[in-house]
Design a protein around this motif. Sequence first.
Motif, PDB file in Angstrom:
ATOM      1  N   GLN A  24       0.815  -1.209   0.000  1.00  8.44           N
ATOM      2  CA  GLN A  24       0.000   0.000   0.000  1.00  8.44           C
ATOM      3  C   GLN A  24       0.851   1.263   0.000  1.00  8.44           C
ATOM      4  OE1 GLN A  24      -2.439   0.718   3.489  1.00  8.44           O
ATOM      5  NE2 GLN A  24      -4.078   1.474   2.164  1.00  8.44           N
ATOM      6  N   ASN A  25       1.903   1.273   0.806  1.00  8.10           N
ATOM      7  CA  ASN A  25       2.827   2.400   0.859  1.00  8.10           C
ATOM      8  C   ASN A  25       4.156   1.902   1.411  1.00  8.10           C
ATOM      9  OD1 ASN A  25       2.708   2.518   3.793  1.00  8.10           O
ATOM     10  ND2 ASN A  25       0.714   3.505   3.561  1.00  8.10           N
ATOM     11  N   GLU A  26       5.074   2.802   1.723  1.00  5.82           N
ATOM     12  CA  GLU A  26       6.414   2.391   2.153  1.00  5.82           C
ATOM     13  C   GLU A  26       6.424   1.698   3.513  1.00  5.82           C
ATOM     14  OE1 GLU A  26       5.648   6.528   3.492  1.00  5.82           O
ATOM     15  OE2 GLU A  26       5.599   5.615   1.523  1.00  5.82           O
ATOM     16  N   ASN A  27       5.305   1.726   4.242  1.00  2.48           N
ATOM     17  CA  ASN A  27       5.237   1.107   5.563  1.00  2.48           C
ATOM     18  C   ASN A  27       4.278  -0.072   5.664  1.00  2.48           C
ATOM     19  OD1 ASN A  27       7.034   2.897   6.928  1.00  2.48           O
ATOM     20  ND2 ASN A  27       5.432   4.438   6.845  1.00  2.48           N
ATOM     21  N   THR A  28       3.386  -0.257   4.699  1.00  2.00           N
ATOM     22  CA  THR A  28       2.259  -1.170   4.881  1.00  2.00           C
ATOM     23  C   THR A  28       2.071  -2.158   3.735  1.00  2.00           C
ATOM     24  OG1 THR A  28       1.131   0.597   6.087  1.00  2.00           O
ATOM     25  CG2 THR A  28      -0.226  -1.241   5.375  1.00  2.00           C
ATOM     26  N   ILE A  29       1.880  -3.430   4.102  1.00  2.00           N
ATOM     27  CA  ILE A  29       1.505  -4.484   3.169  1.00  2.00           C
ATOM     28  C   ILE A  29       0.132  -4.993   3.597  1.00  2.00           C
ATOM     29  CG2 ILE A  29       2.012  -6.794   2.287  1.00  2.00           C
ATOM     30  CD1 ILE A  29       4.960  -6.261   2.825  1.00  2.00           C
ATOM     31  N   ARG A  56       6.681 -16.273   5.770  1.00  2.92           N
ATOM     32  CA  ARG A  56       7.392 -15.730   4.610  1.00  2.92           C
ATOM     33  C   ARG A  56       7.052 -14.257   4.386  1.00  2.92           C
ATOM     34  NH1 ARG A  56       7.980 -20.233  -0.146  1.00  2.92           N
ATOM     35  NH2 ARG A  56       9.185 -21.695   1.090  1.00  2.92           N
ATOM     36  N   LEU A  57       5.779 -13.904   4.590  1.00  3.52           N
ATOM     37  CA  LEU A  57       5.386 -12.506   4.447  1.00  3.52           C
ATOM     38  C   LEU A  57       6.028 -11.651   5.530  1.00  3.52           C
ATOM     39  CD1 LEU A  57       3.800 -10.285   3.050  1.00  3.52           C
ATOM     40  CD2 LEU A  57       1.817 -10.931   4.443  1.00  3.52           C
ATOM     41  N   ILE A  58       6.052 -12.127   6.761  1.00  5.68           N
ATOM     42  CA  ILE A  58       6.698 -11.396   7.861  1.00  5.68           C
ATOM     43  C   ILE A  58       8.178 -11.207   7.558  1.00  5.68           C
ATOM     44  CG2 ILE A  58       7.394 -11.556  10.285  1.00  5.68           C
ATOM     45  CD1 ILE A  58       4.609 -12.942  10.743  1.00  5.68           C
ATOM     46  N   ASP A  59       8.844 -12.261   7.094  1.00  6.24           N
ATOM     47  CA  ASP A  59      10.271 -12.157   6.740  1.00  6.24           C
ATOM     48  C   ASP A  59      10.484 -11.126   5.639  1.00  6.24           C
ATOM     49  OD1 ASP A  59      10.747 -14.148   8.611  1.00  6.24           O
ATOM     50  OD2 ASP A  59      11.012 -15.731   7.112  1.00  6.24           O
ATOM     51  N   TYR A  60       9.647 -11.169   4.602  1.00  7.55           N
ATOM     52  CA  TYR A  60       9.749 -10.206   3.500  1.00  7.55           C
ATOM     53  C   TYR A  60       9.560  -8.783   4.022  1.00  7.55           C
ATOM     54  CZ  TYR A  60       8.705  -7.661  -0.767  1.00  7.55           C
ATOM     55  OH  TYR A  60       8.710  -6.731  -1.790  1.00  7.55           O
TER      56      TYR A  60
END
Length: 69
Positions: A24-29, A56-60
């Motif tokens: 969504q932005n530089e801070n949020t997925i 995997r998402l947390i690691d990314y």
Amino acid sequence: MENLIDIRIRVGKRTSYIMRCVIQNENTILIGDISSSLGRTGKYENKGYGSKLMQRLIDYATENGYKEI
């Protein structure tokens, strides 16, 4: 502009679980959808694949400086 990413887990030689996400932005997925290409068989349920996708998402997110999922 929003970017899309897919996190995938394979069982055997084919893709089996996909988590579709939006940056969504530089801070949020944002997690948009989690789906399986294996259908609804009990054979693959409750095996921890959802947890693996999340890890995997947390690691990314951690590796790329995102603060919120």
